[in-house]
Design an enzyme around this catalytic site. Structure first.
Site: not given
Ligand SMILES: [Zn+2]
Length: 179
Positions: A145-146, A55, A103-104, A149, A50
């Protein structure tokens, strides 16, 4: 895949990851559609499951759910790539489950995060079509999770036990032991 379509990832400490993102006003705006194209290339390149707009430095309520992350998440089963715009999520159950997330924007570590196990998501896709879908278990986890953000929340904030933070190296070992 051309390098100019890769977006730079924001990382923990970047203020945009702590902001509440604004709804996408016009899905058909060229800039929005170009952003979506670049996010699709970027999430694939980074092997994420994701990627949310904050991000990549855009404070907009938009994220990608991608099946490309199976190497980072061996137990993930997403069948298709979804572009999720202005989502609203409601839980379908009180039941929660804890599982590993990464998480990226927080490279190198994983944490065990409790989440509800079933959700209903209402959103617009990139064609402006209204979708209402139910998701469970790991896919529900990715959506939650997304979606966090978009509200300036990262997975570390959701952890009940900070001792359940481990490195990528130790995380990979968990799956090696299974085989
Ligand atoms: Zn993340």
């Amino acid at each position: 895949m051309s390098k100019e379509n890769l977006l730079e990832l924001t990382e923990l400490g970047s203020p945009i990851l702590r902001q509440k993102a604004k709804p996408v006003a016009n899905i058909f705006d060229d800039e929005v559609q170009r952003l979506i194209d670049k996010m699709l290339v970027t999430v694939k390149h980074e092997r994420g499951v994701g990627l949310a707009a904050p991000q990549v430095g855009e404070s907009l309520r938009l994220f990608i759910i991608s099946p490309e992350g199976k190497q980072r998440y061996p137990h993930c089963h997403v069948d298709e790539t979804l572009v999720v715009i202005n989502p609203q999520i409601k839980p379908l159950t009180n039941k929660t489950d804890s599982d590993w997330e990464g998480c990226l924007s927080i490279p190198g570590i994983r944490g065990k995060v409790p989440r509800v196990t079933g959700i209903e998501v209402s959103y617009l896709n990139r064609l402006g079509e209204h979708k209402i879908e139910q998701y469970f278990d790991f896919v529900a986890r990715i959506f939650l999770h997304e979606n966090d953000h978009l509200d300036g929340i990262v997975f570390l904030d959701r952890m009940s036990d900070p001792r359940k933070i481990i490195t990528d190296k130790e995380y990979i070992k968990l799956f090696d032991d299974d085989e």
